[in-house]
Design a protein around this motif. Structure first.
Motif, PDB file in Angstrom:
ATOM      1  N   LEU A 251      36.159 -29.165   3.207  1.00 52.30           N
ATOM      2  CA  LEU A 251      34.966 -29.986   3.386  1.00 52.30           C
ATOM      3  C   LEU A 251      33.934 -29.220   4.207  1.00 52.30           C
ATOM      4  N   ASN A 252      32.756 -29.037   3.642  1.00 57.33           N
ATOM      5  CA  ASN A 252      31.697 -28.324   4.337  1.00 57.33           C
ATOM      6  C   ASN A 252      30.900 -29.279   5.213  1.00 57.33           C
ATOM      7  N   MET A 253      30.731 -28.909   6.483  1.00 59.74           N
ATOM      8  CA  MET A 253      29.883 -29.680   7.386  1.00 59.74           C
ATOM      9  C   MET A 253      28.444 -29.218   7.208  1.00 59.74           C
ATOM     10  N   SER A 254      27.574 -30.114   6.764  1.00 64.31           N
ATOM     11  CA  SER A 254      26.160 -29.755   6.663  1.00 64.31           C
ATOM     12  C   SER A 254      25.442 -29.981   7.987  1.00 64.31           C
ATOM     13  N   ARG A 255      26.097 -30.692   8.904  1.00 63.63           N
ATOM     14  CA  ARG A 255      25.491 -30.926  10.212  1.00 63.63           C
ATOM     15  C   ARG A 255      26.551 -31.418  11.183  1.00 63.63           C
ATOM     16  N   ARG A 259      26.073 -36.026  21.261  1.00 61.92           N
ATOM     17  CA  ARG A 259      25.259 -36.881  22.111  1.00 61.92           C
ATOM     18  C   ARG A 259      26.128 -37.379  23.260  1.00 61.92           C
ATOM     19  N   PRO A 260      25.569 -37.547  24.453  1.00 58.80           N
ATOM     20  CA  PRO A 260      26.363 -38.073  25.574  1.00 58.80           C
ATOM     21  C   PRO A 260      26.873 -39.478  25.267  1.00 58.80           C
ATOM     22  N   THR A 261      28.087 -39.771  25.719  1.00 59.63           N
ATOM     23  CA  THR A 261      28.619 -41.122  25.522  1.00 59.63           C
ATOM     24  C   THR A 261      27.923 -42.136  26.414  1.00 59.63           C
ATOM     25  N   LYS A 262      27.258 -41.648  27.473  1.00 54.25           N
ATOM     26  CA  LYS A 262      26.578 -42.481  28.476  1.00 54.25           C
ATOM     27  C   LYS A 262      27.567 -43.231  29.361  1.00 54.25           C
ATOM     28  N   LYS A 263      28.834 -42.838  29.280  1.00 55.68           N
ATOM     29  CA  LYS A 263      29.859 -43.462  30.129  1.00 55.68           C
ATOM     30  C   LYS A 263      30.122 -42.627  31.376  1.00 55.68           C
ATOM     31  N   SER A 264      30.274 -41.305  31.203  1.00 58.76           N
ATOM     32  CA  SER A 264      30.498 -40.410  32.328  1.00 58.76           C
ATOM     33  C   SER A 264      30.028 -39.020  31.950  1.00 58.76           C
ATOM     34  N   ALA A 265      29.707 -38.225  32.934  1.00 61.42           N
ATOM     35  CA  ALA A 265      29.193 -36.880  32.691  1.00 61.42           C
ATOM     36  C   ALA A 265      30.237 -36.035  31.965  1.00 61.42           C
ATOM     37  N   GLY A 266      29.788 -35.260  31.006  1.00 62.87           N
ATOM     38  CA  GLY A 266      30.686 -34.347  30.301  1.00 62.87           C
ATOM     39  C   GLY A 266      31.448 -34.967  29.151  1.00 62.87           C
ATOM     40  N   THR A 267      31.142 -36.210  28.790  1.00 67.42           N
ATOM     41  CA  THR A 267      31.806 -36.843  27.637  1.00 67.42           C
ATOM     42  C   THR A 267      30.780 -37.017  26.521  1.00 67.42           C
ATOM     43  N   TYR A 268      31.221 -36.740  25.295  1.00 63.18           N
ATOM     44  CA  TYR A 268      30.271 -36.662  24.192  1.00 63.18           C
ATOM     45  C   TYR A 268      30.779 -37.377  22.946  1.00 63.18           C
ATOM     46  N   VAL A 269      29.805 -37.787  22.112  1.00 65.48           N
ATOM     47  CA  VAL A 269      30.062 -38.278  20.768  1.00 65.48           C
ATOM     48  C   VAL A 269      29.593 -37.198  19.802  1.00 65.48           C
ATOM     49  N   PHE A 270      30.362 -36.942  18.757  1.00 65.91           N
ATOM     50  CA  PHE A 270      30.008 -35.920  17.780  1.00 65.91           C
ATOM     51  C   PHE A 270      29.667 -36.593  16.453  1.00 65.91           C
ATOM     52  N   PHE A 271      28.465 -36.315  15.965  1.00 64.89           N
ATOM     53  CA  PHE A 271      27.998 -36.832  14.683  1.00 64.89           C
ATOM     54  C   PHE A 271      28.134 -35.723  13.644  1.00 64.89           C
ATOM     55  N   VAL A 272      28.771 -36.052  12.525  1.00 62.18           N
ATOM     56  CA  VAL A 272      29.062 -35.047  11.497  1.00 62.18           C
ATOM     57  C   VAL A 272      28.608 -35.556  10.139  1.00 62.18           C
ATOM     58  N   ASP A 273      27.935 -34.690   9.394  1.00 59.27           N
ATOM     59  CA  ASP A 273      27.633 -34.935   7.972  1.00 59.27           C
ATOM     60  C   ASP A 273      28.484 -33.987   7.147  1.00 59.27           C
ATOM     61  N   LEU A 274      29.166 -34.517   6.157  1.00 56.60           N
ATOM     62  CA  LEU A 274      30.025 -33.723   5.285  1.00 56.60           C
ATOM     63  C   LEU A 274      29.484 -33.726   3.863  1.00 56.60           C
ATOM     64  N   GLU A 275      29.621 -32.604   3.176  1.00 54.03           N
ATOM     65  CA  GLU A 275      29.295 -32.537   1.750  1.00 54.03           C
ATOM     66  C   GLU A 275      30.540 -32.904   0.956  1.00 54.03           C
ATOM     67  N   ASN A 276      30.443 -33.955   0.165  1.00 57.93           N
ATOM     68  CA  ASN A 276      31.591 -34.372  -0.635  1.00 57.93           C
ATOM     69  C   ASN A 276      31.834 -33.377  -1.766  1.00 57.93           C
ATOM     70  N   PRO A 277      33.107 -33.107  -2.085  1.00 52.75           N
ATOM     71  CA  PRO A 277      33.399 -32.225  -3.217  1.00 52.75           C
ATOM     72  C   PRO A 277      32.812 -32.764  -4.517  1.00 52.75           C
ATOM     73  N   VAL A 278      32.461 -31.875  -5.423  1.00 53.54           N
ATOM     74  CA  VAL A 278      31.908 -32.283  -6.717  1.00 53.54           C
ATOM     75  C   VAL A 278      32.911 -33.201  -7.432  1.00 53.54           C
ATOM     76  N   GLY A 279      32.425 -34.312  -7.929  1.00 55.74           N
ATOM     77  CA  GLY A 279      33.293 -35.259  -8.628  1.00 55.74           C
ATOM     78  C   GLY A 279      34.064 -36.181  -7.711  1.00 55.74           C
ATOM     79  N   GLN A 280      33.834 -36.065  -6.387  1.00 57.87           N
ATOM     80  CA  GLN A 280      34.533 -36.930  -5.425  1.00 57.87           C
ATOM     81  C   GLN A 280      33.486 -37.568  -4.511  1.00 57.87           C
ATOM     82  N   PRO A 281      32.949 -38.723  -4.873  1.00 56.96           N
ATOM     83  CA  PRO A 281      31.818 -39.306  -4.142  1.00 56.96           C
ATOM     84  C   PRO A 281      32.185 -40.041  -2.863  1.00 56.96           C
TER      85      PRO A 281
END
Length: 331
Positions: A251-255, A259-281
């Motif tokens: 699976l290729n990550m296009s992005r 972003r900070p979780t806003k709960k405590s310093a040094g904790t993060y949320v990761f947002f990922v966009d994936l390219e779906n394989p051809v024929g697999q929507p």
């Protein structure tokens, strides 16, 4: 697909109102005019009534609360990167899913009533627009104070009483408000474009390890899948594990963006966009299970199609669509 065919294809679908970042004339309104939430593999031409909101968060909160069925929000600009307000709201709110993505070209115009650029003392616009024109502004308006606003069109009415001010917005906005364009395009990068998401309600299902609700993966399906996750704090190699899940399954990550979780310093949320394989929507259930075993909290925003309108030449027709719904309807 021709405009007549688009309207014919959606003739039996009752158009629901779409929330957008107002007032009328914003790039988000143009994306909303082109959105087709009920038939996400198509795009429309002004077929939905539009409802303006003062902020991106307010748009998404209205959908999460059931006050509106759809919202169109910017998520990423090719020059300035991710739109933090959109990402933060998606993580904090529950039950939201992506129906489709639209990519629009951005051509910024300097709008005002000054007879000469040297007379301009203030320039108003959304922070992203100001940043996308910073080199031009330094070169042509070094004397001007840059003042951020909530949208590109929010301060256009100011120009009636403040002749030495200017606003950065679209040429379309200048036409709607009947204001002079002093210079265009002024964005520093000619290939500037912004990606927008069409957001709707998604049923809720199981929870992540952290207790956060997980959006139902049922979605329109398409070329991309978006998700977000948080990870156990201070665990060596924690981020490597989900990346290995993607790599091992091809699976290729296009992005990826944090972003900070806003709960405590040094904790993060990761947002990922994936390219779906051809024929697999859709994202494979095996991948979801693997991510759930790793993440502290996992949110799936769905699989959806992407319409790149920079390539399709659809904007000239959309610019002629009436924006009166967005200007007249109160929030």
């Amino acid at each position: 697909m021709a405009l007549m065919e688009l309207r014919s294809a959606g003739a039996n679908v009752f158009p629901s109102p779409v929330a957008f970042l107002g007032p009328a004339g914003t790039y988000t309104e143009l994306a909303a005019l082109l959105a087709c939430p009920e038939r996400p593999h198509l795009h429309s031409q002004g077929s939905h009534p539009l409802v303006p909101y003062p902020t991106i968060s307010a748009c998404l909160e209205a959908v999460a609360a059931g006050q509106q069925q759809w919202a169109v929000v910017p998520v990423e600009n090719s020059v300035e990167g991710g739109v933090s307000m959109t990402l933060d709201a998606l993580w904090q709110l529950e039950g939201l899913g992506i129906r489709q993505a639209l990519i629009l070209p951005i051509r910024h115009a300097l709008i005002g009533r000054a007879s000469q650029l040297e007379q301009i003392e203030q320039v108003y616009s959304h922070p992203q627009a100001l940043a996308q024109c910073q080199a031009w502004l330094r070169s042509h308006l070094p004397q001007a104070t840059l003042i951020p606003s909530r949208s590109t069109t929010e301060e256009l009415d100011r120009l009636q009483e403040q002749p030495n001010a200017a606003v950065i917005a679209s040429e379309r906005a200048a036409t709607l408000y009947q204001l002079p364009v002093l210079a265009c395009p002024i964005n520093d990068h000619p290939d500037n474009c912004t990606r927008f998401w069409v957001i709707g309600r998604a049923p809720l299902s199981r929870s992540g390890r952290g207790g956060g609700a997980l959006a139902d993966p049922a979605s329109p399906g398409g070329s991309h899948t978006s998700l977000a996750f948080s990870l156990p704090h201070n665990v060596p190699g924690a981020l490597l594990k989900p990346l290995q899940v993607f790599a091992e399954r091809g699976l290729n990550m296009s992005r990826i963006e944090s972003r900070p979780t806003k709960k405590s310093a040094g904790t993060y949320v990761f947002f990922v966009d994936l390219e779906n394989p051809v024929g697999q929507p859709y994202l494979d259930a095996e991948v979801i299970v693997a991510l759930e075993s790793i993440a502290e909290t996992l949110k799936l925003f769905g699989s959806y199609p992407v319409h790149d309108l920079c390539k399709q030449g659809a904007l000239s027709q959309a610019a002629e669509a009436s924006p009166s719904e967005g200007k007249a309807r109160p929030t």
